[in-house]
Design a protein around this motif. Structure first.
Motif, PDB file in Angstrom:
ATOM      1  N   GLY A 151      27.202 -20.018  26.448  1.00 16.72           N
ATOM      2  CA  GLY A 151      27.056 -18.596  26.134  1.00 16.72           C
ATOM      3  C   GLY A 151      27.488 -18.247  24.730  1.00 16.72           C
ATOM      4  O   GLY A 151      27.758 -17.081  24.430  1.00 16.72           O
ATOM      5  N   ASP A 152      27.539 -19.239  23.827  1.00 11.36           N
ATOM      6  CA  ASP A 152      27.997 -19.020  22.452  1.00 11.36           C
ATOM      7  C   ASP A 152      26.784 -18.925  21.529  1.00 11.36           C
ATOM      8  O   ASP A 152      26.363 -19.901  20.902  1.00 11.36           O
ATOM      9  CB  ASP A 152      28.904 -20.173  22.027  1.00 11.36           C
ATOM     10  CG  ASP A 152      29.642 -19.884  20.724  1.00 11.36           C
ATOM     11  OD1 ASP A 152      29.223 -18.969  19.997  1.00 11.36           O
ATOM     12  OD2 ASP A 152      30.630 -20.589  20.435  1.00 11.36           O
ATOM     13  N   LEU A 153      26.214 -17.732  21.443  1.00 15.91           N
ATOM     14  CA  LEU A 153      25.021 -17.522  20.640  1.00 15.91           C
ATOM     15  C   LEU A 153      25.298 -17.741  19.159  1.00 15.91           C
ATOM     16  O   LEU A 153      24.442 -18.271  18.430  1.00 15.91           O
ATOM     17  CB  LEU A 153      24.476 -16.113  20.870  1.00 15.91           C
ATOM     18  CG  LEU A 153      23.207 -15.741  20.087  1.00 15.91           C
ATOM     19  CD1 LEU A 153      22.066 -16.693  20.410  1.00 15.91           C
ATOM     20  CD2 LEU A 153      22.803 -14.294  20.392  1.00 15.91           C
ATOM     21  N   ALA A 154      26.477 -17.359  18.693  1.00 17.78           N
ATOM     22  CA  ALA A 154      26.811 -17.529  17.278  1.00 17.78           C
ATOM     23  C   ALA A 154      26.799 -19.010  16.887  1.00 17.78           C
ATOM     24  O   ALA A 154      26.249 -19.393  15.846  1.00 17.78           O
ATOM     25  CB  ALA A 154      28.174 -16.915  16.980  1.00 17.78           C
ATOM     26  N   ALA A 155      27.398 -19.857  17.731  1.00 14.89           N
ATOM     27  CA  ALA A 155      27.420 -21.285  17.440  1.00 14.89           C
ATOM     28  C   ALA A 155      26.016 -21.872  17.494  1.00 14.89           C
ATOM     29  O   ALA A 155      25.631 -22.683  16.640  1.00 14.89           O
ATOM     30  CB  ALA A 155      28.336 -22.012  18.420  1.00 14.89           C
ATOM     31  N   ALA A 156      25.237 -21.483  18.503  1.00 14.07           N
ATOM     32  CA  ALA A 156      23.862 -21.982  18.613  1.00 14.07           C
ATOM     33  C   ALA A 156      23.051 -21.583  17.388  1.00 14.07           C
ATOM     34  O   ALA A 156      22.281 -22.386  16.844  1.00 14.07           O
ATOM     35  CB  ALA A 156      23.208 -21.438  19.884  1.00 14.07           C
ATOM     36  N   SER A 157      23.237 -20.348  16.922  1.00  2.46           N
ATOM     37  CA  SER A 157      22.494 -19.861  15.759  1.00  2.46           C
ATOM     38  C   SER A 157      22.885 -20.625  14.499  1.00  2.46           C
ATOM     39  O   SER A 157      22.024 -20.968  13.673  1.00  2.46           O
ATOM     40  CB  SER A 157      22.748 -18.369  15.566  1.00  2.46           C
ATOM     41  OG  SER A 157      22.298 -17.625  16.681  1.00  2.46           O
ATOM     42  N   ALA A 158      24.174 -20.899  14.333  1.00  2.00           N
ATOM     43  CA  ALA A 158      24.641 -21.612  13.146  1.00  2.00           C
ATOM     44  C   ALA A 158      24.051 -23.017  13.080  1.00  2.00           C
ATOM     45  O   ALA A 158      23.608 -23.473  12.015  1.00  2.00           O
ATOM     46  CB  ALA A 158      26.167 -21.675  13.140  1.00  2.00           C
ATOM     47  N   VAL A 159      24.019 -23.710  14.211  1.00  3.23           N
ATOM     48  CA  VAL A 159      23.453 -25.066  14.224  1.00  3.23           C
ATOM     49  C   VAL A 159      21.940 -25.009  14.033  1.00  3.23           C
ATOM     50  O   VAL A 159      21.357 -25.873  13.362  1.00  3.23           O
ATOM     51  CB  VAL A 159      23.798 -25.793  15.539  1.00  3.23           C
ATOM     52  CG1 VAL A 159      23.206 -27.205  15.529  1.00  3.23           C
ATOM     53  CG2 VAL A 159      25.299 -25.862  15.730  1.00  3.23           C
ATOM     54  N   LEU A 160      21.305 -23.987  14.586  1.00  9.08           N
ATOM     55  CA  LEU A 160      19.864 -23.837  14.425  1.00  9.08           C
ATOM     56  C   LEU A 160      19.505 -23.656  12.956  1.00  9.08           C
ATOM     57  O   LEU A 160      18.562 -24.284  12.449  1.00  9.08           O
ATOM     58  CB  LEU A 160      19.370 -22.648  15.248  1.00  9.08           C
ATOM     59  CG  LEU A 160      17.868 -22.347  15.187  1.00  9.08           C
ATOM     60  CD1 LEU A 160      17.051 -23.534  15.681  1.00  9.08           C
ATOM     61  CD2 LEU A 160      17.555 -21.095  16.012  1.00  9.08           C
ATOM     62  N   VAL A 161      20.251 -22.814  12.253  1.00  5.70           N
ATOM     63  CA  VAL A 161      20.006 -22.622  10.819  1.00  5.70           C
ATOM     64  C   VAL A 161      20.217 -23.931  10.074  1.00  5.70           C
ATOM     65  O   VAL A 161      19.412 -24.322   9.213  1.00  5.70           O
ATOM     66  CB  VAL A 161      20.918 -21.514  10.257  1.00  5.70           C
ATOM     67  CG1 VAL A 161      20.850 -21.484   8.733  1.00  5.70           C
ATOM     68  CG2 VAL A 161      20.522 -20.154  10.825  1.00  5.70           C
ATOM     69  N   ALA A 162      21.285 -24.637  10.399  1.00  5.89           N
ATOM     70  CA  ALA A 162      21.556 -25.915   9.736  1.00  5.89           C
ATOM     71  C   ALA A 162      20.445 -26.917   9.998  1.00  5.89           C
ATOM     72  O   ALA A 162      20.067 -27.692   9.107  1.00  5.89           O
ATOM     73  CB  ALA A 162      22.898 -26.475  10.207  1.00  5.89           C
ATOM     74  N   ASN A 163      19.911 -26.908  11.218  1.00  6.18           N
ATOM     75  CA  ASN A 163      18.843 -27.829  11.582  1.00  6.18           C
ATOM     76  C   ASN A 163      17.618 -27.640  10.702  1.00  6.18           C
ATOM     77  O   ASN A 163      16.960 -28.614  10.316  1.00  6.18           O
ATOM     78  CB  ASN A 163      18.483 -27.642  13.053  1.00  6.18           C
ATOM     79  CG  ASN A 163      17.363 -28.536  13.512  1.00  6.18           C
ATOM     80  OD1 ASN A 163      16.244 -28.076  13.747  1.00  6.18           O
ATOM     81  ND2 ASN A 163      17.642 -29.826  13.639  1.00  6.18           N
ATOM     82  N   TRP A 164      17.313 -26.384  10.374  1.00  7.77           N
ATOM     83  CA  TRP A 164      16.174 -26.121   9.495  1.00  7.77           C
ATOM     84  C   TRP A 164      16.527 -26.357   8.026  1.00  7.77           C
ATOM     85  O   TRP A 164      15.802 -27.047   7.301  1.00  7.77           O
ATOM     86  CB  TRP A 164      15.703 -24.677   9.677  1.00  7.77           C
ATOM     87  CG  TRP A 164      14.847 -24.439  10.877  1.00  7.77           C
ATOM     88  CD1 TRP A 164      15.166 -23.721  11.993  1.00  7.77           C
ATOM     89  CD2 TRP A 164      13.521 -24.933  11.100  1.00  7.77           C
ATOM     90  NE1 TRP A 164      14.131 -23.734  12.887  1.00  7.77           N
ATOM     91  CE2 TRP A 164      13.104 -24.466  12.366  1.00  7.77           C
ATOM     92  CE3 TRP A 164      12.648 -25.714  10.345  1.00  7.77           C
ATOM     93  CZ2 TRP A 164      11.840 -24.750  12.898  1.00  7.77           C
ATOM     94  CZ3 TRP A 164      11.397 -26.010  10.879  1.00  7.77           C
ATOM     95  CH2 TRP A 164      11.014 -25.539  12.125  1.00  7.77           C
ATOM     96  N   VAL A 165      17.626 -25.791   7.590  1.00  7.77           N
ATOM     97  CA  VAL A 165      17.911 -25.748   6.153  1.00  7.77           C
ATOM     98  C   VAL A 165      18.291 -27.116   5.593  1.00  7.77           C
ATOM     99  O   VAL A 165      18.042 -27.403   4.424  1.00  7.77           O
ATOM    100  CB  VAL A 165      19.005 -24.699   5.860  1.00  7.77           C
ATOM    101  CG1 VAL A 165      19.400 -24.712   4.400  1.00  7.77           C
ATOM    102  CG2 VAL A 165      18.513 -23.307   6.251  1.00  7.77           C
ATOM    103  N   LYS A 166      18.861 -28.004   6.421  1.00  7.42           N
ATOM    104  CA  LYS A 166      19.256 -29.314   5.893  1.00  7.42           C
ATOM    105  C   LYS A 166      18.059 -30.088   5.362  1.00  7.42           C
ATOM    106  O   LYS A 166      18.214 -30.966   4.512  1.00  7.42           O
ATOM    107  CB  LYS A 166      19.945 -30.135   6.979  1.00  7.42           C
ATOM    108  CG  LYS A 166      19.039 -30.620   8.088  1.00  7.42           C
ATOM    109  CD  LYS A 166      19.771 -31.500   9.064  1.00  7.42           C
ATOM    110  CE  LYS A 166      18.861 -31.892  10.220  1.00  7.42           C
ATOM    111  NZ  LYS A 166      17.620 -32.543   9.803  1.00  7.42           N
ATOM    112  N   ALA A 167      16.859 -29.762   5.854  1.00  8.75           N
ATOM    113  CA  ALA A 167      15.668 -30.454   5.382  1.00  8.75           C
ATOM    114  C   ALA A 167      15.438 -30.240   3.890  1.00  8.75           C
ATOM    115  O   ALA A 167      14.792 -31.046   3.230  1.00  8.75           O
ATOM    116  CB  ALA A 167      14.448 -29.980   6.171  1.00  8.75           C
ATOM    117  N   LEU A 168      15.991 -29.161   3.342  1.00  6.75           N
ATOM    118  CA  LEU A 168      15.810 -28.886   1.921  1.00  6.75           C
ATOM    119  C   LEU A 168      16.441 -29.968   1.046  1.00  6.75           C
ATOM    120  O   LEU A 168      16.051 -30.147  -0.104  1.00  6.75           O
ATOM    121  CB  LEU A 168      16.416 -27.524   1.571  1.00  6.75           C
ATOM    122  CG  LEU A 168      15.705 -26.317   2.183  1.00  6.75           C
ATOM    123  CD1 LEU A 168      16.480 -25.045   1.881  1.00  6.75           C
ATOM    124  CD2 LEU A 168      14.287 -26.203   1.666  1.00  6.75           C
ATOM    125  N   ALA A 169      17.404 -30.691   1.596  1.00  4.19           N
ATOM    126  CA  ALA A 169      18.038 -31.757   0.830  1.00  4.19           C
ATOM    127  C   ALA A 169      17.051 -32.859   0.477  1.00  4.19           C
ATOM    128  O   ALA A 169      17.262 -33.624  -0.467  1.00  4.19           O
ATOM    129  CB  ALA A 169      19.210 -32.335   1.606  1.00  4.19           C
TER     130      ALA A 169
END
Length: 214
Positions: free
Chosen positions: A183-201
């Protein structure tokens, strides 16, 4: 009699050709050859091409017809964070009860991803993200995501195919499901953003290998 492809069918088929680079970045679309290949007349084909130009997947160039845009790292740097935030917004629109019903199904797809490779992995990743957003009740938001992702997917196929970060991505998928289970939407959202944005590396690596021929 054979059914004439609908405009949406043509858009889907042409999009696939852009994503797998049968229509190469920077190249002009040969409408005569493409119409023959797809078994349609120029009129419905042109309507589909106009639709794809409206979405940004093609460019309408006066006097030259339609072009597949060249790869632009700056565009990719704008698209990845945008898709990440749109998916997070879709999760926020989804009720906690609906989100609580997702983790087991998400983990099942992740298990398949762990055993897959190549194109199968990409297809399963698409399925995982579609499942993640499947309970969102906002059709306008989902349509926006659906229209934006093809712009991003062509960068994935071109820039990132040679870089093996599947294990890291799978681990992040499991963390997102675990956070939703808690039930931790904030944590799920943070990892979701990281999952997408890390590809920029990975942007810029092997870039020269994917330029259109002169």
């Amino acid at each position: 009699m054979a059914r004439t492809p609908l405009r949406s069918d043509l858009i889907e088929q042409i999009t696939a050709r852009v994503l797998d680079r049968r229509l190469a970045a920077g190249a002009r679309v040969n409408e005569v050859h493409l119409a023959r290949e797809l078994g349609v007349s120029r009129t419905p084909l042109r309507e589909a091409l106009i639709g794809l130009a409206d979405r940004g997947l093609l460019v309408s160039a006066p006097g030259r017809g339609f072009l597949v845009p060249p790869f632009d790292p700056e565009e990719a740097r704008r698209l990845y964070p945008l898709v990440a935030e749109l998916e997070v917004l879709a999760l926020r629109w989804t009720s906690p009860v609906e989100l609580a019903g997702l983790p087991d199904a998400l983990d099942a797809v992740t298990d398949e991803m762990a055993l897959a490779d190549g194109g199968d992995l990409s297809t399963l990743d698409d399925r995982w993200h579609a499942l993640l957003l499947s309970r969102c009740p906002n059709p306008h938001l989902l349509r926006l995501i659906e229209q934006t992702k093809p712009l991003l997917k062509r960068y994935e196929s071109a820039y990132f195919a040679r870089h093996d970060h599947a294990g890291e991505s799978i681990a992040e998928h499991r963390r997102i499901a675990a956070a939703l289970r808690d039930g931790d939407l904030a944590a799920a959202s943070a990892v979701l953003v990281a999952n997408w944005v890390k590809a920029l590396a990975y942007l810029g690596k092997d870039e020269n290998d994917h330029r259109a021929p002169e």
